[in-house]
Scaffold this active site. Structure first.
Site, PDB file in Angstrom:
ATOM      1  N   GLU A  24      43.694  81.653   8.460  1.00 45.39           N
ATOM      2  CA  GLU A  24      42.713  80.773   9.129  1.00 45.39           C
ATOM      3  C   GLU A  24      41.367  80.692   8.412  1.00 45.39           C
ATOM      4  O   GLU A  24      40.313  80.776   9.055  1.00 45.39           O
ATOM      5  CB  GLU A  24      42.505  81.243  10.575  1.00 45.39           C
ATOM      6  N   ASN A  81      48.000  81.254   5.586  1.00 45.62           N
ATOM      7  CA  ASN A  81      48.495  80.953   6.935  1.00 45.62           C
ATOM      8  C   ASN A  81      47.401  80.298   7.773  1.00 45.62           C
ATOM      9  O   ASN A  81      46.258  80.760   7.759  1.00 45.62           O
ATOM     10  CB  ASN A  81      48.916  82.290   7.581  1.00 45.62           C
ATOM     11  N   HIS A 136      51.275  77.137  17.213  1.00 43.49           N
ATOM     12  CA  HIS A 136      51.117  77.445  18.637  1.00 43.49           C
ATOM     13  C   HIS A 136      50.907  76.101  19.321  1.00 43.49           C
ATOM     14  O   HIS A 136      49.833  75.513  19.218  1.00 43.49           O
ATOM     15  CB  HIS A 136      49.890  78.334  18.862  1.00 43.49           C
ATOM     16  N   GLU A 147      54.361  81.169  13.479  1.00 43.92           N
ATOM     17  CA  GLU A 147      53.945  81.719  14.785  1.00 43.92           C
ATOM     18  C   GLU A 147      54.320  80.775  15.932  1.00 43.92           C
ATOM     19  O   GLU A 147      53.551  80.585  16.875  1.00 43.92           O
ATOM     20  CB  GLU A 147      52.425  81.960  14.798  1.00 43.92           C
ATOM     21  N   ASP A 171      55.222  79.037  19.154  1.00 46.32           N
ATOM     22  CA  ASP A 171      55.502  79.133  20.584  1.00 46.32           C
ATOM     23  C   ASP A 171      55.130  77.805  21.228  1.00 46.32           C
ATOM     24  O   ASP A 171      54.305  77.065  20.713  1.00 46.32           O
ATOM     25  CB  ASP A 171      54.830  80.340  21.277  1.00 46.32           C
TER      26      ASP A 171
HETATM   27  C1  XIL Z   1      47.116  87.186  18.558  1.00 44.28           C
HETATM   28  C2  XIL Z   1      47.980  88.212  19.272  1.00 44.28           C
HETATM   29  O1  XIL Z   1      49.165  87.582  19.721  1.00 44.28           O
HETATM   30  C3  XIL Z   1      47.233  88.818  20.419  1.00 44.28           C
HETATM   31  O2  XIL Z   1      47.998  89.876  21.004  1.00 44.28           O
HETATM   32  C4  XIL Z   1      45.885  89.354  19.945  1.00 44.28           C
HETATM   33  O3  XIL Z   1      45.144  89.826  21.038  1.00 44.28           O
HETATM   34  C5  XIL Z   1      45.108  88.279  19.220  1.00 44.28           C
HETATM   35  O4  XIL Z   1      45.893  87.751  18.170  1.00 44.28           O
HETATM   36  N1  XIL Z   1      46.902  83.292  15.270  1.00 44.28           N
HETATM   37  C6  XIL Z   1      47.242  84.422  14.578  1.00 44.28           C
HETATM   38  C7  XIL Z   1      47.698  85.627  15.311  1.00 44.28           C
HETATM   39  O5  XIL Z   1      47.288  84.393  13.331  1.00 44.28           O
HETATM   40  O6  XIL Z   1      47.356  86.819  14.652  1.00 44.28           O
HETATM   41  C8  XIL Z   1      47.163  85.643  16.731  1.00 44.28           C
HETATM   42  O7  XIL Z   1      47.771  86.741  17.407  1.00 44.28           O
HETATM   43  C9  XIL Z   1      47.451  84.340  17.413  1.00 44.28           C
HETATM   44  C10 XIL Z   1      46.779  83.200  16.694  1.00 44.28           C
END
Ligand code: XIL
Length: 332
Positions: free
Chosen positions: A137, A179, A215, A245, A247
């Site tokens: 990020e 990423n 996400h 990631e 979801d």
């Molecule tokens: C999130 C985790 O799922 C949580 O448990 C934690 O509190 C915060 O981070 N992008 C990312 C991940 O790259 O590392 C993040 O994970 C979600 C968003």
């Protein structure tokens, strides 16, 4: 609980014949405390990402201490079950320990700390972590090419080059990934991500892939047609692309139609990935709604994953299995 107990084929069995990884982010506590968690994980997936255990505050509770205990559990589990590991993440703007962000370090000291961190962590897992999310990020959400962060402030834009070079020195065999989120379709942010990774390649910085976090909610269908094109242009740079990631959060109240729409979206994303040149993995951000970050971070949203809180497969699970069986290209 085996595959026949759920009445369905596992994702892992369906993916077995292809050159493709299907993965999930893993949390340490349920892995240690809930036997069902590990059973389903090993049965269904070929790859794991440490959800939090490899982040700075977990590995570096204080300046002089490296604590690999949680992360080692995940890596050992993966090795016992023949799964690949994605390391996540070496450099991030979010969630750095206080001792780091509030320490009075000058540029030289910060560079030394980052190098020490990368050498130690990547070195600890040398040969055991297949992919590292080296930088997470870094691109800004608005118009700025790079997001304001501790690393940018302390080291300038060069921090990305340095991080990738150090990671490569520490494990020349690991594949190194940039990423980010919000860069899935064709939009201003994905333009900036594209420009960033092209710049890294032009400067001969060792980078091997781009991770698209994904996400999403059900409105992702809007940019889905652009995803294939975005993956293609990244692959044309010679990079692997991974969904890192995924979801699909649902807005409450949630009904059966939402779960069907969710299943269709999961399937479309997997289909796009399997058809794209260079898309080598699809990783979910968890697998059971019992252990998901969504209810804690998105007000009024839940049920983003493919198993429910009791580890029963949801429609999205069957939809993913179906796509794998139809579309994955067999190994030759
Ligand atoms: C999130 C985790 O799922 C949580 O448990 C934690 O509190 C915060 O981070 N992008 C990312 C991940 O790259 O590392 C993040 O994970 C979600 C968003």
């Amino acid at each position: 609980m085996n595959a026949s107990a759920t009445g369905t084929v596992s994702l892992r069995a369906a993916a077995q014949a292809c050159r493709f990884h299907i993965g999930a982010a893993v949390a340490v506590r349920p892995l240690l405390e809930d036997p069902r968690y590990g059973e389903v994980l090993a049965r269904e997936f070929t790859m794991v990402t440490a959800e939090n255990a490899m982040k700075w505050p977990h590995l570096r509770p204080s300046r002089g201490v490296f604590d690999f205990s949680g992360a080692d559990e995940i890596v050992r589990f993966a090795e016992r079950h023949g799964m690949r590991v994605r390391g996540h993440t070496l450099v991030w703007h979010h969630g750095n320990p206080k001792w780091l962000e509030q320490g009075a370090f000058d540029r030289r000291e910060t560079a030394a700390l980052l190098r020490e961190h990368i050498y130690t962590v990547v070195g600890h897992y040398r040969g055991r972590v297949a992919y590292w999310d080296v930088v997470n990020e870094a691109v800004g959400d608005a118009t700025e090419p790079l997001r304001q962060s501790f690393w940018l402030r302390q080291l300038g834009p060069e921090y990305l080059d340095l991080a990738f070079r150090w990671a490569h020195e520490a494990d020349p065999a690991a594949k190194l990934v940039y990423n980010d989120y919000g860069a899935e379709g064709l939009n201003e942010k994905s333009e900036r991500v594209f420009a960033l990774v092209r710049g890294l390649l032009e400067r001969c910085v060792p980078i091997h892939g781009v991770g698209l976090q994904m996400h999403v909610n059900l409105s992702a269908t809007e940019w889905l047609p652009d995803l294939a094109q975005n993956m293609e242009r990244l692959a044309a740079l010679g990079l692997e692309v991974q969904v890192t990631e995924l979801d699909v959060r649902l807005k409450k109240p949630i009904d059966a139609a939402d779960r069907q729409a969710q299943a269709a979206l999961y399937a479309d994303i997997l289909r796009t990935c399997l058809a794209a040149p260079g898309c080598s993995a699809l990783v979910l951000w968890g697998f059971t709604d019992r252990a998901s970050w969504i209810p804690h971070y998105y007000e009024n949203h839940d049920e983003a994953l493919i198993f429910d809180r009791e580890y029963a497969p949801k429609p999205a699970h069957a939809a993913l299995v179906k796509v794998l069986r139809e579309r994955c290209t067999p190994l030759r």
